[in-house]
Write a protein that holds these residues in place. Sequence first.
Motif, PDB file in Angstrom:
ATOM      1  N   SER A  89      20.512  71.390 115.136  1.00  0.00           N
ATOM      2  CA  SER A  89      21.529  71.555 113.976  1.00  0.00           C
ATOM      3  C   SER A  89      23.113  71.472 114.156  1.00  0.00           C
ATOM      4  O   SER A  89      23.438  72.008 115.272  1.00  0.00           O
ATOM      5  CB  SER A  89      21.213  72.727 113.215  1.00  0.00           C
ATOM      6  OG  SER A  89      22.111  72.853 111.914  1.00  0.00           O
ATOM      7  N   LYS A  90      23.748  70.736 113.638  1.00  0.00           N
ATOM      8  CA  LYS A  90      25.103  70.787 113.724  1.00  0.00           C
ATOM      9  C   LYS A  90      25.898  72.023 113.585  1.00  0.00           C
ATOM     10  O   LYS A  90      26.812  72.696 114.212  1.00  0.00           O
ATOM     11  CB  LYS A  90      26.009  69.879 112.754  1.00  0.00           C
ATOM     12  CG  LYS A  90      27.305  69.617 112.827  1.00  0.00           C
ATOM     13  CD  LYS A  90      28.036  68.677 111.663  1.00  0.00           C
ATOM     14  CE  LYS A  90      29.436  69.017 111.874  1.00  0.00           C
ATOM     15  NZ  LYS A  90      30.082  67.956 110.732  1.00  0.00           N
ATOM     16  N   GLU A 122      15.479  69.616 112.475  1.00  0.00           N
ATOM     17  CA  GLU A 122      16.534  70.776 112.396  1.00  0.00           C
ATOM     18  C   GLU A 122      15.952  72.001 111.659  1.00  0.00           C
ATOM     19  O   GLU A 122      15.065  71.934 110.710  1.00  0.00           O
ATOM     20  CB  GLU A 122      17.799  70.186 111.428  1.00  0.00           C
ATOM     21  CG  GLU A 122      18.702  71.286 111.217  1.00  0.00           C
ATOM     22  CD  GLU A 122      19.859  70.868 110.189  1.00  0.00           C
ATOM     23  OE1 GLU A 122      20.787  71.443 110.216  1.00  0.00           O
ATOM     24  OE2 GLU A 122      19.533  69.753 109.692  1.00  0.00           O
ATOM     25  N   SER A 132      16.429  65.769 112.734  1.00  0.00           N
ATOM     26  CA  SER A 132      17.269  66.165 113.672  1.00  0.00           C
ATOM     27  C   SER A 132      18.429  65.891 113.425  1.00  0.00           C
ATOM     28  O   SER A 132      18.827  64.769 113.119  1.00  0.00           O
ATOM     29  CB  SER A 132      16.754  65.507 115.105  1.00  0.00           C
ATOM     30  OG  SER A 132      17.667  65.770 116.047  1.00  0.00           O
ATOM     31  N   GLY A 133      19.506  66.909 113.464  1.00  0.00           N
ATOM     32  CA  GLY A 133      20.880  66.799 113.313  1.00  0.00           C
ATOM     33  C   GLY A 133      21.562  66.098 114.556  1.00  0.00           C
ATOM     34  O   GLY A 133      22.784  65.739 114.496  1.00  0.00           O
ATOM     35  N   LEU A 346      24.701  71.920 107.782  1.00  0.00           N
ATOM     36  CA  LEU A 346      23.192  71.961 107.489  1.00  0.00           C
ATOM     37  C   LEU A 346      22.973  70.436 107.132  1.00  0.00           C
ATOM     38  O   LEU A 346      23.544  70.086 106.232  1.00  0.00           O
ATOM     39  CB  LEU A 346      22.672  73.096 106.552  1.00  0.00           C
ATOM     40  CG  LEU A 346      22.870  74.365 107.165  1.00  0.00           C
ATOM     41  CD1 LEU A 346      22.552  75.512 105.983  1.00  0.00           C
ATOM     42  CD2 LEU A 346      22.078  74.572 108.245  1.00  0.00           C
ATOM     43  N   VAL A 350      16.924  70.635 105.376  1.00  0.00           N
ATOM     44  CA  VAL A 350      17.023  72.040 105.460  1.00  0.00           C
ATOM     45  C   VAL A 350      17.729  72.645 104.055  1.00  0.00           C
ATOM     46  O   VAL A 350      17.473  73.612 103.514  1.00  0.00           O
ATOM     47  CB  VAL A 350      18.226  72.457 106.535  1.00  0.00           C
ATOM     48  CG1 VAL A 350      18.307  74.047 106.594  1.00  0.00           C
ATOM     49  CG2 VAL A 350      17.496  71.994 107.896  1.00  0.00           C
TER      50      VAL A 350
END
Length: 479
Positions: A89-90, A122, A132-133, A346, A350
């Motif tokens: 996640s970022k 994520e 996936s981020g 996010l 998510v």
Amino acid sequence: MKLHELSAVELSEKIKNSDITSEEVTKIFLDRINSIDEKTGAFVSVNSEKALKEAREYGEKENSSPLHGVPIAIKDNILSIGDLTTSASKILDNYIGIYDSTVVKKIKESCMPILGKTNMDEFAMGSSNENSGIKPVSNVWDTDRVPGGSSGGSATAVAAGEAPVALGTDTGGSVRQPAALSGVVGIKPTYGRVSRYGLMAFGSSLDQIGVFSKTVRDAAETLKIIAGYDEMDSTSADVPVDNYTEYLNGDIKGLKIGIPKEYFAESLDSEIKKVIDNSINMLKEQGAEIREISLPHTKYAVPTYYIIACAEAASNLARYDGVRYGYRGDNSSIEDMYVKSRTQGLGKEVKRRIMLGNYVLSSGFYDAYYKKASQVRRLIKNDFDKALEEVDVILTPTSPVLPFKKGEKMEDPVQMYLADIYTVSINLAGLPGISVPAGFVDGLPVGLQIIGKFFDEATLFRVSDKFEKIRGKITYPEL
């Protein structure tokens, strides 16, 4: 046979016999990651120097661990001290673990070097690893297809020979479904069998750490290492851990296997059904007794799961707000910081689940949704309790579909959620389940799911090992 194609147990034997060192084995896998991970996307971070240092140190130690010196990969939502751990996640793109999770502590005590962190959907929210981020993950059997999720990175790492074994997490099928779609073994233990301390929580009443491997024996040895009571986890069960390998090579004559009629409905791909039917016949020929059973509340499993999982996710992910750690948005005001940190940090899936979770927990809707889902959850568990009084294990397909093309289901979340129809009910009930490769359809793997009684992973290994031996060896793509 190339060394990266050997099982973890075979590698361990070579290390113990001084045919090769742990450092040399670790370097082989690190080189493999370096050469092919651009194609697979299995890893989000690789700890080359640290892994080699651990391997050198472990090589000098006496250790009775069955996998002493064998490297392992860890899913990116399991903490390890000093390592980047982002949940793909970022919002956690610069987070470094400040302590070891219990499973990582046990891995280190067993002298297994950690190669790095594997890619994932994520915060473990997804069934394809497209959420996936960081980057998508590819299926080794067809790189235009998904490997399954959320532990797609761990599944692909094992299938591609980038790691002999890997840890993943399973909240609604996130070990078993990618294991099936990637053609490897994946076990989700009983809820409470493996400590969740140090796992970034998604659904606290559903999450369980599991294992990916190419063989049932490797899975049994790895689970034995990480299983056991932990006082740091209030949901950990103080139940003795079996020596699972004692149950391998066992006879299954007279073992009662239940086949739930609800799992073989119209939603199951007809070619997958043929593979599963053939698997059932193979076990029957070995002396197993096949019985049809019913799990009548199966049709409610997916909506029940997504209400409960999203509610728990909304609560657990409230901590990611830009205040204490991770990504921080514009902080011209406290409100802007909260809103922009979460909006920008996010991903789409998510945020969708957080909104769903907050909705079902909100005043006026709690009784209609969350309370009702909790009641249906009990009915689903009761179905399994009743069925497992009559049979020793339950056998089903792992996934109703083959690995699908990237992007095929991303715009239709309902269809994506339905890919979990055969796995989510096991998490709702808290039971153990394992997926083993059963065969192929048009060159794509099909998984066979075996579900057991509470804390009876030993019987799952017994049946899976027998099936693996009569099924025969699988040759994985070289990439």
